[in-house]
Motif scaffolding. Structure first.
Motif, PDB file in Angstrom:
ATOM      1  N   LYS A   1      15.798  12.557  28.439  1.00  0.00           N
ATOM      2  CA  LYS A   1      15.762  12.929  29.675  1.00  0.00           C
ATOM      3  C   LYS A   1      14.419  12.675  30.686  1.00  0.00           C
ATOM      4  O   LYS A   1      13.531  12.084  29.891  1.00  0.00           O
ATOM      5  CB  LYS A   1      15.826  14.492  29.401  1.00  0.00           C
ATOM      6  CG  LYS A   1      16.767  15.093  29.085  1.00  0.00           C
ATOM      7  CD  LYS A   1      18.090  14.744  29.865  1.00  0.00           C
ATOM      8  CE  LYS A   1      19.373  15.543  28.957  1.00  0.00           C
ATOM      9  NZ  LYS A   1      20.792  15.309  29.684  1.00  0.00           N
TER      10      LYS A   1
ATOM     11  N   SER B   1      19.401  24.650  34.085  1.00  0.00           N
ATOM     12  CA  SER B   1      19.515  23.571  33.447  1.00  0.00           C
ATOM     13  C   SER B   1      20.112  23.620  32.094  1.00  0.00           C
ATOM     14  O   SER B   1      20.029  24.732  31.191  1.00  0.00           O
ATOM     15  CB  SER B   1      18.273  22.608  33.114  1.00  0.00           C
ATOM     16  OG  SER B   1      18.070  21.879  32.052  1.00  0.00           O
TER      17      SER B   1
ATOM     18  N   ASP C   1      14.066  16.164  34.904  1.00  0.00           N
ATOM     19  CA  ASP C   1      14.698  17.169  34.143  1.00  0.00           C
ATOM     20  C   ASP C   1      13.878  18.173  33.491  1.00  0.00           C
ATOM     21  O   ASP C   1      14.189  19.352  33.286  1.00  0.00           O
ATOM     22  CB  ASP C   1      15.470  16.366  32.762  1.00  0.00           C
ATOM     23  CG  ASP C   1      16.550  15.412  33.541  1.00  0.00           C
ATOM     24  OD1 ASP C   1      17.431  16.041  34.265  1.00  0.00           O
ATOM     25  OD2 ASP C   1      16.313  14.294  32.902  1.00  0.00           O
TER      26      ASP C   1
END
Length: 341
Positions: A145, A134, A193
């Motif tokens: 996010k 990520s 996320d």
């Protein structure tokens, strides 16, 4: 006249008989209610330490078996709010939860009492994890996010505190209310996320290289507050001796843990299927902080947590600590435990 007298006498005797019968039935009912058929004890999954130890060796069941009282142990997978709702509605009698759901129930005026500490470990053992590849490197990068966490939990509060350090709030992210059974796979698939969860839950993903930690709350001991043992208010009023006896078991479990640190860690790892490394990190140096005493330090930490929750709009109402906390059962339990040593 004689017939009338006879009839009146017969009716009088019948009334007396019914009165005695009613009194007998009421007495029987009162006797039947001298003890419940079952005591249901809850915890937030995978389980608080003393709950796990008690489940492992049947400590609670053994204590009440002599009275013919069954004990049911329930682990709630949807967080402490679910457990406290069950407690307040009488679906369970006692529960071990984090401070946030306990404070929220108290602030709402639910008929629940804080009767002891589940633990006061000086850390909240919460992590924020992302996928290894990520681009998210820090909490600040979470703005906008998708972040998964269970609303109303200690993890929710820790996440809010972490966001505050970088000038953000939960309004700055897209929150998803998911437990780890859903959020973990969602992270791996890329549907979310980041995930905010206890390190006991996230550690296996991290150790397998499927996730990366961007925040470990154990580095922020000032964020911690005690976890709570709560009881349904009506149950406590009706069965004070049973509450005292349950807390006697709790005290004994806490002391057993301190005396058997390696056995305690092994039992907790085996029972909860969590990472041994994570458990040892949570209980560093074999210190478990399971003493149920509600100390002035613990109350101050709870008051600080309440203030933060109110500021972060995680709380409605306010807590009356004099009403909510009742140490009488624990004081009686300690007196009996210590007198028998």
């Amino acid at each position: 006249m004689t017939d009338t007298f006879t009839r009146l006498r017969r009716n009088l005797l019948k009334g007396i008989a019914l009165t005695f019968l009613g009194a007998s039935l009421l007495s029987g009912a009162a006797f039947a209610e001298d003890k419940p058929d079952v005591i249901r004890i809850g915890t937030t999954a995978p389980g608080h330490l003393k709950f796990i130890l008690g489940r492992h060796d049947g400590a609670f069941e053994k204590e009440f078996a002599k009275d013919g009282i069954k004990v049911e142990l329930v682990a709630f997978t949807n967080g402490g709010s679910e457990a406290l709702t069950a407690l307040a509605t009488g679906a369970i009698e006692v529960t071990y939860t984090g401070n946030n759901p306990a404070l929220r129930a108290a602030a709402l005026g639910a008929d629940v009492k804080a009767i002891g500490l589940s633990s006061f470990t000086k850390n909240s053992s919460t992590t924020i994890i992302v996928k290894p590849d990520s681009p998210i490197k820090s909490v600040a990068d979470l703005k906008g996010k998708k972040v998964a966490f269970l609303a109303g939990t200690v993890r929710h509060s820790v996440f809010s505190k972490a966001l505050k350090t970088v000038g953000l709030t939960t309004d700055d992210v897209e929150p998803l209310n998911l437990d780890f059974a859903a959020s973990g796979p969602s992270l791996i698939r890329g549907d979310v996320d980041a995930v905010v969860e206890s390190d006991n839950s996230t550690s296996k993903l991290v150790e397998k290289g499927e996730a990366r930690v961007i925040l470990d709350s154990n580095k922020y001991p000032e964020w911690s507050a005690p976890f709570i043992i709560s009881v349904n208010g009506e149950f406590a009023k009706k069965y004070p001796d049973l509450v005292k006896r349950l807390l006697k078991v709790d005290i004994q479990l806490a002391r057993w843990a301190d005396a058997h640190p390696e056995d305690t860690i092994k039992i907790f790892v085996d029972e909860t299927k969590t990472s041994e490394k994570s458990v040892r990190n949570t209980y560093a140096d074999g210190k478990f902080y399971q003493d149920p005493r509600i100390t002035p330090e613990a109350i101050k930490a709870l008051q600080d947590e309440e203030a933060f929750m109110a500021e972060a709009k995680l709380l409605k109402g306010s807590v009356d600590y004099d009403t909510w906390i009742d140490t009488s059962y624990l004081d009686a339990a300690y007196k009996e435990v210590d007198s028998n040593q």
